[in-house]
Write a protein that holds these residues in place. Structure first.
Motif, PDB file in Angstrom:
ATOM      1  N   TRP A  46     -25.787  40.781 -50.779  1.00 16.80           N
ATOM      2  CA  TRP A  46     -25.387  42.231 -51.096  1.00 16.80           C
ATOM      3  C   TRP A  46     -26.517  42.735 -52.131  1.00 16.80           C
ATOM      4  CZ3 TRP A  46     -19.681  42.915 -52.744  1.00 16.80           C
ATOM      5  CH2 TRP A  46     -19.348  44.159 -52.856  1.00 16.80           C
ATOM      6  N   ARG A  47     -26.924  41.877 -53.228  1.00 11.73           N
ATOM      7  CA  ARG A  47     -28.027  42.432 -53.926  1.00 11.73           C
ATOM      8  C   ARG A  47     -29.170  42.727 -53.351  1.00 11.73           C
ATOM      9  NH1 ARG A  47     -28.631  37.965 -58.821  1.00 11.73           N
ATOM     10  NH2 ARG A  47     -30.114  39.368 -59.380  1.00 11.73           N
ATOM     11  N   ALA A  48     -29.555  41.890 -52.326  1.00 12.89           N
ATOM     12  CA  ALA A  48     -30.870  42.151 -51.723  1.00 12.89           C
ATOM     13  C   ALA A  48     -30.633  43.544 -51.166  1.00 12.89           C
ATOM     14  CB  ALA A  48     -31.088  41.141 -50.727  1.00 12.89           C
ATOM     15  N   TRP A  59     -29.097  42.970 -44.594  1.00  9.20           N
ATOM     16  CA  TRP A  59     -28.788  42.418 -45.857  1.00  9.20           C
ATOM     17  C   TRP A  59     -27.277  42.633 -46.046  1.00  9.20           C
ATOM     18  CZ3 TRP A  59     -31.351  38.225 -46.300  1.00  9.20           C
ATOM     19  CH2 TRP A  59     -32.652  38.214 -46.533  1.00  9.20           C
ATOM     20  N   TYR A  60     -26.788  43.893 -45.751  1.00  5.90           N
ATOM     21  CA  TYR A  60     -25.254  44.141 -45.882  1.00  5.90           C
ATOM     22  C   TYR A  60     -24.480  43.393 -44.806  1.00  5.90           C
ATOM     23  CZ  TYR A  60     -25.406  47.916 -49.539  1.00  5.90           C
ATOM     24  OH  TYR A  60     -25.577  48.672 -50.787  1.00  5.90           O
ATOM     25  N   GLU A  61     -25.233  43.283 -43.484  1.00  4.75           N
ATOM     26  CA  GLU A  61     -24.373  42.677 -42.532  1.00  4.75           C
ATOM     27  C   GLU A  61     -24.241  41.241 -42.719  1.00  4.75           C
ATOM     28  OE1 GLU A  61     -26.583  44.818 -39.134  1.00  4.75           O
ATOM     29  OE2 GLU A  61     -24.601  45.543 -38.591  1.00  4.75           O
ATOM     30  N   ARG A  62     -25.526  40.765 -43.288  1.00  3.42           N
ATOM     31  CA  ARG A  62     -25.298  39.176 -43.726  1.00  3.42           C
ATOM     32  C   ARG A  62     -24.297  39.049 -44.838  1.00  3.42           C
ATOM     33  NH1 ARG A  62     -26.131  35.467 -41.588  1.00  3.42           N
ATOM     34  NH2 ARG A  62     -27.794  34.341 -42.615  1.00  3.42           N
ATOM     35  N   ALA A  63     -24.311  39.823 -45.829  1.00  4.80           N
ATOM     36  CA  ALA A  63     -23.252  39.690 -46.779  1.00  4.80           C
ATOM     37  C   ALA A  63     -21.875  39.781 -46.082  1.00  4.80           C
ATOM     38  CB  ALA A  63     -23.443  40.717 -47.870  1.00  4.80           C
TER      39      ALA A  63
END
Length: 937
Positions: A390-392, A407-411
């Motif tokens: 999320w930070r990334a 990165w959002y989808e990974r989070a």
């Protein structure tokens, strides 16, 4: 440079051609593709050497396996022979990607790319520039987009972009770059393995002796891969199984290591074990790393690192000449990495995560290792993986939507389904999905949290952000629905009216002017009571256009000036949808103040560029094209329309209706029906995607003209009726007084007198409201057509003499001349025809002029020797005044950016002018253009 390059004569010829082309002043792209070790980097070194010899300023850089999610990483790591790379990094640092308190829109990606293009434009104005980039298959999407932009925007500059890449992995973003470069005449050299003869020659040069039969047999196992071949040779030498007899070297070894990884490990097995252990840790960090990162991960001091890495640095395994420690060969790094037992890789990456986090590394850098660690050992996934992802995502969101989405989808995937943080993440993710075209996914995702887990303010925020993203996609009706949903979440009536302010603007754009104005008045009152400047400016924008659409032009001007004054202090890169200057410019055009309108649109374009509000740039450029069309500056209108299309593409903003119609109208007037048909089809595609929104009626108007020209009167009349009825409350916004007489003429040709009278009556009523000369002239033209009465048409000519619209005046003269000639007053008609032809010829409107000549011949009239010569379409005589001014500035050595500032236009406009100039003069570079300009004095 080591051994001479063998077996690549054809590729070297292509490289020399690319250097020569770039040196002549034409941007050139050359990509070298092949498997690892096949010689891509070796060929690249030859190109770099050739560039230096020819006086190019050389910039070098490379992408790494863990860079694919770090926006613009390749450009921030560029190296050069002097401090130029440092200055480029400083320029990129000046584009703030981390400003707090502003929603993530991705606009900063456009701003950063503009910075890169302008910086390289400045460098190429002084000297030829070569940009050599390794391993583009790993490059992030933003870097790939910037490379394509450099080649496209600096097409007339001495720029060479040369890069290497592997055939796999091949991401779709790399394929898109290849397509863009191919469109710019770029080349891709695909390196195959060396032929057997070339492999023997390489061995001969490496040994300085003739390879024996045994060595040749083993060399065949290398499959023509030069790196594998040389590493095999070094491994055999290290095992002391090579023997020399006279001028021949041979081996008695009977087997070759089974793969390249084992060959490479064997090759470097002489290094101390402590050094190899440190190199394995470095391999886990990636192809390159900062010394501080390696120190943090290994738990060593910098002085200890120096001692233990000295053997690797001395033998060339590791390059320490730059800011980062880097493996010279990615294949060796991969071999070391794969030599780490799989069971330990995940643990090592987790240790890297802890060390980098403790050292304060960027979130994306830490997230990369969290991701790799999870892939290596899913059972030991870091408990805070979602937080790092999320930070990334937030770190990347402002300047790279694709990286942020990853990165959002990974989070999202790392968060449990009922995690309380999940709704907040969805609020940030959904607008970016919409912005990237994944609207259905965004709708589904937002629906999972909207009515269940979000509090009311969060629901409102989600709906507003999705609405803004939908506008960028051209989905205005859906965006309006989202604003309504947002307002429904506001318990306070005052907050509800403020939230509905953008919705009022959207309703106006889709034709609901009456309802939009009523809501905007409520929003304005609420915004003033709450002291919300952005909301106040948004309401004033709606009221300005609403007044202009209704013909209250004086009121529109007052509201427009109030809106620009309110918006000015509040404007940033993204504060709502602030286009107050555009709304004032439209009101000025509707008041027949076209010069003021153009100045206002130019100011808005410049302000939006400075503030980084990229998404509104196409709107300003479109309105400039419309103003130039009405002012009779058709070449400038076409240039502005082309610049708008380029801006819409580069900013991912869908707003092409008006400019496609402008280009098609000009093409029809100039006797280019096939071009007009292509443009109309493109516009129809936009219409199907966006629905009925401001500008859609322009598409139908031009389509009706095309059908009329093709001899299909019934179809033309049906399309004319659709154009008139599509957005009735927006008919007269944007001052398109050319359309009503066209539609009346088309209706009468198809015997649809009801449509002709309806259009005439509506136009006359509008003319009384507007009170401008242009409106009066259009109404009188319509009345003259339906009554077939010359005196109305003559009155239209008189009215247009007081209007700043020379083309409409010419069309009124043609209509009056036709009416007089039909009434037998041929002598009175002659000067009107001549005046119409003079104006049409001046604009190259050969199609329109052909029609006037046909009418004149029907009445026994000829143009005569005093008629103006038709403008040339090629050569120096074909250049417009603006184009000549641009050429003069180019000859002075100014960059496109500097010319744009001098002329108070966008760089895209200058580029489009130059593209037209190059075509007209059959010139391919600005250097040749400047030389020819100087030759002509």
């Amino acid at each position: 440079m080591g051994l001479p390059l063998v077996g690549r004569a054809a590729e070297l010829d292509h490289a020399r051609e690319a250097l020569a082309r770039a040196l002549s002043g034409r941007a050139t792209a050359l990509l070298v593709e092949g498997e690892p070790g096949i010689g891509k980097s070796r060929l690249l070194r030859e190109v770099e050497a050739g560039a230096r010899e020819r006086g190019f300023e050389l910039f070098t850089g490379s992408a790494h396996e863990l860079d694919a999610r770090r926006p613009f990483r390749v450009f921030t790591d560029l190296r050069s022979g002097d401090r130029s790379g440092d200055r480029l990094r400083a320029a990129l640092d000046s584009v703030d990607p981390t400003a707090a308190g502003r929603p993530a829109t991705g606009d900063e990606s456009f701003t950063v790319i503009e910075t890169i293009v302008e910086w390289f434009e400045e460098r190429t104005a002084r000297t030829p520039v070569a940009l050599a980039l390794e391993d583009l298959h790993w490059a992030d999407t933003s870097t790939l987009t910037a490379i394509g932009a450099l080649v496209r925007h600096l097409a007339d500059r001495p720029l060479l972009v040369v890069g290497t890449l592997r055939p796999v992995p091949r991401r779709k973003e790399v394929d898109r770059l290849l397509d863009r470069l191919a469109a710019a005449d770029g080349k891709v050299l695909r390196l195959a393995g060396l032929t057997p003869d070339a492999a023997v020659e390489l061995l001969h040069r490496a040994l300085d002796a003739e390879p024996g039969a045994g060595l040749r047999r083993l060399a065949g196992a290398a499959g023509g891969n030069p790196l594998f071949l040389l590493e095999l040779l070094r491994a055999l030498d290290q095992r002391q199984v090579l023997r020399r007899a006279g001028n021949q070297v041979d081996t008695s070894a009977g087997a070759v290591p089974p793969d390249l990884r084992q060959t490479l490990l064997l090759r470097y097995s002489f290094l101390p074990e402590t050094t190899l252990d440190l190199l394995r840790l470095m391999a886990v960090l990636g192809t390159s790393c900062l010394a501080g990162e390696l120190a943090a991960v290994s738990g060593r001091q910098a002085v200890d690192l120096l001692t233990e890495l000295r053997p690797a640095l001395a033998t060339g395994v590791v390059d320490g000449s730059g800011e980062r420690l880097a493996f010279r060969h990615e294949m060796f790094r991969q071999a070391l990495y794969e030599d780490v037992p799989p069971a330990l890789r995940g643990s090592l990456h987790h240790e890297v995560v802890r060390a980098l986090a403790a050292a304060g590394a960027p979130a994306a850098r830490v997230a990369e290792h969290v991701e790799v660690a999870g892939a290596a050992s899913p059972e030991t996934t870091a408990p805070d993986a979602a937080a790092w992802y999320w930070r990334a995502a937030r770190e990347c969101a402002r300047h790279s939507v694709p990286s942020a989405l990853h990165w959002y989808e990974r989070a999202l995937g790392a968060l449990p389904e009922h995690d309380p943080a999940r709704p907040g993440l969805v609020v940030e993710l959904a607008p970016l999905l919409v912005l990237s075209g994944r609207v259905a996914e965004a709708e589904a995702l937002a629906g999972t949290v909207f009515t269940t887990t979000l509090d009311r303010p969060a629901r409102a925020r989600l709906a507003v952000l999705v609405a803004h993203a939908l506008v960028r996609q051209g989905r205005w009706q859906e965006a309006g629905h989202r604003i309504t949903l947002a307002a429904e979440q506001c318990a306070d009536p005052l907050a509800r009216d403020i939230t509905l302010g953008p919705g009022a603007f959207l309703r106006l754009m889709t034709g609901e002017v009456t309802e939009a104005v009523a809501q905007a008045e409520r929003s304005l009152d609420a915004a003033r009571r709450a002291g919300k400047a952005v909301a106040e400016a948004t309401a004033l924008m709606t009221l300005t256009l609403g007044a202009a659409a209704r013909g209250a032009v004086d009121r529109a001007l007052v509201l427009g000036r109030e809106g620009t004054a309110t918006a000015a202090p509040a404007a940033t890169s993204f504060d709502g949808f602030l286009i107050a200057d555009l709304c004032l410019g439209v009101a000025q055009a509707d008041a027949d103040r076209l010069a003021d309108a153009r100045a206002t649109h130019h100011r808005g374009l410049a302000d939006a560029s400075r503030s980084g509000n990229a998404s509104v740039l196409p709107y300003y450029q479109a309105n400039l094209a419309i103003a130039e069309l009405h002012a009779g500056s058709w070449d400038d209108a076409a240039t502005g329309a082309g610049a708008c299309l380029a801006l819409a593409r580069d900013t991912a903003t869908r707003w092409n209706f008006h400019v496609l119609a402008v280009l098609a109208r000009i093409a029809l007037a100039r006797g280019e029906p096939d071009t007009a048909a292509d443009l109309v089809e493109r516009a129809r595609t936009e219409l199907r995607a966006c629905g009925a929104v401001l500008g859609a009626d322009w598409v139908l108007w031009v389509e009706a003209l095309l059908l009329e020209q093709r001899g299909r009167p019934a179809d033309a009349a049906a399309t004319a009726a659709r154009a008139w009825d599509l957005l009735p409350e927006l008919r007269f916004l944007h001052t398109n007084w050319m359309a009503p007489p066209d539609l009346v003429r088309i209706a009468l040709a198809a015997s649809d007198t009801a449509l002709a009278h309806r259009v005439t009556g509506d136009t006359e009523a509008a003319a009384r409201r507007f009170g401008t000369a242009s409106a009066a002239g259009a109404a009188l033209r319509c009345r003259g057509l339906v009554e077939d009465a010359p005196h109305h048409s003559l009155q239209a000519v008189d009215a247009y003499r007081d209007a700043p619209r020379p083309v409409e005046l010419a069309l009124a003269c043609e209509q009056a001349g036709t009416a007089l000639a039909a009434a037998g007053q041929v002598d009175a008609a002659r000067p009107l025809f001549h005046r119409a032809l003079d104006a049409l010829d001046e604009r190259g409107a050969v199609g329109e002029a052909r029609r006037v000549h046909a009418v004149m011949r029907g009445h026994g009239l000829r143009r005569g020797p005093r008629g103006r010569r038709r403008p040339a379409t090629t050569g120096w005589d074909s250049l417009t005044g603006t184009e000549l001014v641009v050429i003069r500035h180019v000859a002075e050595g100014l960059t496109n950016t500097e010319v744009a500032k001098r002329l108070h236009v966008s760089r895209y406009t200058v580029e489009t002018h130059l593209k037209h100039v190059f075509v007209k003069l059959d010139i391919t570079s600005r250097a040749a253009l400047a030389a020819e300009f100087a030759r002509r004095g």
